[in-house]
Design a protein around this motif. Structure first.
Motif, PDB file in Angstrom:
ATOM      1  N   TYR A 141      47.434  52.139  54.786  1.00 22.59           N
ATOM      2  CA  TYR A 141      46.537  51.717  53.721  1.00 22.59           C
ATOM      3  C   TYR A 141      46.803  50.269  53.298  1.00 22.59           C
ATOM      4  CZ  TYR A 141      44.903  56.486  53.458  1.00 22.59           C
ATOM      5  OH  TYR A 141      44.343  57.693  53.778  1.00 22.59           O
ATOM      6  N   MET A 142      48.037  49.826  53.425  1.00 24.24           N
ATOM      7  CA  MET A 142      48.317  48.411  53.194  1.00 24.24           C
ATOM      8  C   MET A 142      47.675  47.574  54.301  1.00 24.24           C
ATOM      9  SD  MET A 142      49.656  46.219  51.131  1.00 24.24           S
ATOM     10  CE  MET A 142      51.038  46.881  50.177  1.00 24.24           C
ATOM     11  N   GLY A 143      47.647  48.134  55.511  1.00 21.39           N
ATOM     12  CA  GLY A 143      46.966  47.466  56.609  1.00 21.39           C
ATOM     13  C   GLY A 143      45.486  47.307  56.327  1.00 21.39           C
ATOM     14  N   TYR A 144      44.877  48.339  55.734  1.00 26.70           N
ATOM     15  CA  TYR A 144      43.464  48.247  55.365  1.00 26.70           C
ATOM     16  C   TYR A 144      43.252  47.155  54.317  1.00 26.70           C
ATOM     17  CZ  TYR A 144      43.196  52.920  57.503  1.00 26.70           C
ATOM     18  OH  TYR A 144      43.269  53.981  58.365  1.00 26.70           O
ATOM     19  N   ASN A 145      44.194  47.051  53.377  1.00 28.49           N
ATOM     20  CA  ASN A 145      44.095  46.042  52.326  1.00 28.49           C
ATOM     21  C   ASN A 145      44.148  44.636  52.915  1.00 28.49           C
ATOM     22  OD1 ASN A 145      45.856  44.295  50.084  1.00 28.49           O
ATOM     23  ND2 ASN A 145      44.276  45.586  49.186  1.00 28.49           N
ATOM     24  N   VAL A 146      45.063  44.420  53.855  1.00 29.46           N
ATOM     25  CA  VAL A 146      45.184  43.112  54.506  1.00 29.46           C
ATOM     26  C   VAL A 146      43.943  42.815  55.335  1.00 29.46           C
ATOM     27  CG1 VAL A 146      46.539  41.748  56.143  1.00 29.46           C
ATOM     28  CG2 VAL A 146      47.697  43.252  54.524  1.00 29.46           C
ATOM     29  N   ASN A 147      43.422  43.835  56.027  1.00 29.61           N
ATOM     30  CA  ASN A 147      42.192  43.644  56.787  1.00 29.61           C
ATOM     31  C   ASN A 147      41.023  43.301  55.869  1.00 29.61           C
ATOM     32  OD1 ASN A 147      43.147  44.048  59.396  1.00 29.61           O
ATOM     33  ND2 ASN A 147      42.941  46.260  59.274  1.00 29.61           N
ATOM     34  N   VAL A 236      64.006  39.426  50.806  1.00 34.55           N
ATOM     35  CA  VAL A 236      63.729  38.798  52.101  1.00 34.55           C
ATOM     36  C   VAL A 236      62.229  38.807  52.383  1.00 34.55           C
ATOM     37  CG1 VAL A 236      64.059  38.981  54.583  1.00 34.55           C
ATOM     38  CG2 VAL A 236      65.982  39.372  53.053  1.00 34.55           C
ATOM     39  N   TYR A 237      61.580  39.918  52.085  1.00 36.51           N
ATOM     40  CA  TYR A 237      60.137  40.036  52.288  1.00 36.51           C
ATOM     41  C   TYR A 237      59.386  39.122  51.321  1.00 36.51           C
ATOM     42  CZ  TYR A 237      61.280  44.149  55.078  1.00 36.51           C
ATOM     43  OH  TYR A 237      61.783  44.980  56.034  1.00 36.51           O
ATOM     44  N   ALA A 238      59.871  39.046  50.078  1.00 36.56           N
ATOM     45  CA  ALA A 238      59.225  38.212  49.061  1.00 36.56           C
ATOM     46  C   ALA A 238      59.272  36.733  49.450  1.00 36.56           C
ATOM     47  CB  ALA A 238      59.893  38.420  47.712  1.00 36.56           C
ATOM     48  N   ILE A 239      60.445  36.266  49.867  1.00 36.05           N
ATOM     49  CA  ILE A 239      60.580  34.862  50.266  1.00 36.05           C
ATOM     50  C   ILE A 239      59.770  34.581  51.526  1.00 36.05           C
ATOM     51  CG2 ILE A 239      62.205  33.073  50.974  1.00 36.05           C
ATOM     52  CD1 ILE A 239      62.389  33.903  48.033  1.00 36.05           C
ATOM     53  N   SER A 240      59.718  35.559  52.430  1.00 32.35           N
ATOM     54  CA  SER A 240      58.955  35.385  53.674  1.00 32.35           C
ATOM     55  C   SER A 240      57.477  35.164  53.394  1.00 32.35           C
ATOM     56  CB  SER A 240      59.130  36.619  54.572  1.00 32.35           C
ATOM     57  OG  SER A 240      60.476  36.768  54.981  1.00 32.35           O
ATOM     58  N   ILE A 241      56.911  35.973  52.494  1.00 30.15           N
ATOM     59  CA  ILE A 241      55.474  35.838  52.235  1.00 30.15           C
ATOM     60  C   ILE A 241      55.172  34.546  51.478  1.00 30.15           C
ATOM     61  CG2 ILE A 241      55.244  37.033  49.992  1.00 30.15           C
ATOM     62  CD1 ILE A 241      52.832  38.497  51.324  1.00 30.15           C
ATOM     63  N   LEU A 313      53.772  42.863  53.998  1.00 34.35           N
ATOM     64  CA  LEU A 313      53.074  43.697  53.022  1.00 34.35           C
ATOM     65  C   LEU A 313      53.161  45.184  53.344  1.00 34.35           C
ATOM     66  CD1 LEU A 313      49.879  41.585  52.233  1.00 34.35           C
ATOM     67  CD2 LEU A 313      51.871  41.959  50.782  1.00 34.35           C
ATOM     68  N   THR A 314      53.219  45.536  54.630  1.00 35.14           N
ATOM     69  CA  THR A 314      53.282  46.951  54.982  1.00 35.14           C
ATOM     70  C   THR A 314      54.706  47.501  54.918  1.00 35.14           C
ATOM     71  OG1 THR A 314      53.403  46.357  57.338  1.00 35.14           O
ATOM     72  CG2 THR A 314      51.240  46.904  56.442  1.00 35.14           C
ATOM     73  N   GLU A 326      54.949  51.260  44.198  1.00 38.56           N
ATOM     74  CA  GLU A 326      53.890  50.491  43.544  1.00 38.56           C
ATOM     75  C   GLU A 326      54.436  49.200  42.938  1.00 38.56           C
ATOM     76  OE1 GLU A 326      50.737  50.553  39.842  1.00 38.56           O
ATOM     77  OE2 GLU A 326      51.969  52.312  40.209  1.00 38.56           O
ATOM     78  N   LEU A 327      55.595  49.290  42.287  1.00 39.41           N
ATOM     79  CA  LEU A 327      56.196  48.105  41.680  1.00 39.41           C
ATOM     80  C   LEU A 327      56.553  47.074  42.743  1.00 39.41           C
ATOM     81  CD1 LEU A 327      57.300  46.607  39.259  1.00 39.41           C
ATOM     82  CD2 LEU A 327      59.406  47.940  39.422  1.00 39.41           C
ATOM     83  N   ALA A 328      57.087  47.540  43.878  1.00 38.14           N
ATOM     84  CA  ALA A 328      57.433  46.620  44.965  1.00 38.14           C
ATOM     85  C   ALA A 328      56.181  45.950  45.529  1.00 38.14           C
ATOM     86  CB  ALA A 328      58.173  47.376  46.075  1.00 38.14           C
ATOM     87  N   GLY A 329      55.097  46.722  45.673  1.00 40.72           N
ATOM     88  CA  GLY A 329      53.848  46.149  46.158  1.00 40.72           C
ATOM     89  C   GLY A 329      53.287  45.103  45.211  1.00 40.72           C
TER      90      GLY A 329
END
Length: 354
Positions: A141-147, A236-241, A313-314, A326-329
């Protein structure tokens, strides 16, 4: 989730898409309008900068607010009312397209910037809330959001292509853009209301809520996980994005838009500079521009930026316990916004340097 992705990019895309409309609004009314002239009025010269600031700053601020209150307020309330506000604001923007403001350009400028601030503030809640919900659901569903983000960028580009083919007047193009945005916002609102009644949504959200209540009831940890504790698990994910969008926005569109077509043919595709639009999908970013060379030069960003964004994001929300997905997203949506803001600021410096 597709619709959340689309609406997260619509405000910025359609406001910058209507550049000829804004230049027409702030033109020198005593002379014929020429969109290609370099002799701009004061309001024409400063509008783009004001638009960027009015878009990015409130967007990031309210992404931060959303992340802070994500475990204190239901997603339904954090999303549906801001979404309704965006619909009303875009509807108002659409309705005043054909209002004559030549005698009150300064007032129109102030009203427009105020609307942009309000829309992007509400968009911060919608983007952050939508990404938070996607983080609570299975990875696809995160993939759908990015799409959806990808589709949002493509829709904006298609809208501009249609406008160019029709050789429409600036106010007619703007009316088309803003009407399209309003329609998609209305569709998103309807589908979100339906989502709130779906078994899938209620299963995962109630599961997350019950796990948080169970954790709060134990003697080991009566205190809810703080935003800082969540960040330490996904940093790590936060800095990457942040870096993905910082680099992307540093060159797109400000630097790439300086590329001009080498074609000797004089058509609408070579005579009119098209605004660069890019959209992220699962593995790539597509750029639509008047010169094919621009597309070739942006294809490293295409293969890496979109791919890395999807991974972040996924996978990012799944690095924390299920009750904090949800908080992490929502936090990752915040850092995405920070990357956009930093990229926009950096792009100005790069243009000056070049």
């Amino acid at each position: 989730m597709y619709l959340f992705g689309i609406t997260s990019l619509l405000p910025w895309n359609f406001f910058i898409q209507a550049n000829d409309y804004w230049m027409y609004r702030f033109r020198n009314v005593s002379a014929p309008f020429d969109p290609t002239t370099e002799d701009k009025t004061h309001l024409q010269a400063i509008f783009s900068s004001y638009l960027a600031i009015a878009s990015k700053v409130p967007y990031v601020i309210f992404l931060l607010v959303n992340a802070y209150i994500s475990n204190k307020l239901q997603p339904s309330k954090r999303i549906q009312w801001p979404l309704m506000a965006m619909i009303i604001l875009f509807l108002f923007t659409t309705l005043i397209v054909f209002v004559d403001t030549d005698s009150s350009q300064t007032t129109f400028f102030a009203v427009t910037i105020t609307i942009v601030i309000a829309i992007n503030a509400m968009c911060g809640f919608v983007q952050g809330g939508g990404t938070g919900i996607a983080g609570s659901l299975p990875k696809k569903y995160m993939g759908y959001n990015v799409n959806g983000m990808a589709l949002g960028g493509m829709l904006a580009s298609v809208a501009q292509i249609l406008s160019l083919l029709g050789n429409t007047k600036p106010e007619h193009s703007a009316f088309f853009y803003f009407t399209t945005a309003t329609v998609f916002l209305c569709i998103t609102f309807v589908f979100f209301r339906l989502t709130l009644r779906s078994e899938l949504y209620n299963f995962y959200m109630s599961k997350q809520t019950s796990m948080m209540k169970k954790k709060d009831a134990t003697t080991e940890d009566r205190k809810k996980a703080s935003n800082w504790e969540i960040f330490k698990q996904i940093w790590v994910y936060a800095i990457s994005i942040v870096f993905v969008f910082w680099v992307s926005l540093a060159v797109l569109p400000a630097v790439v838009v300086l590329v001009v077509s080498t074609s000797t043919e004089h058509t609408i595709w070579t005579a009119i500079k098209m605004q660069v639009h890019y959209f992220t999908s699962n593995h790539f970013t597509i750029c639509i521009y008047s010169s094919p060379h621009a597309l070739q030069r942006t294809s490293p960003i295409s293969s890496t930026g979109g791919y890395l964004c999807t991974i972040v994001l996924t996978q990012g929300p799944k690095q924390v316990k299920e009750e904090h997905h949800e908080l992490a997203g929502s936090q990752l949506a915040l850092f995405l916004g920070i990357g956009l803001m930093l990229g926009s600021v950096t792009s100005y410096g790069l243009v000056v340097l070049l």
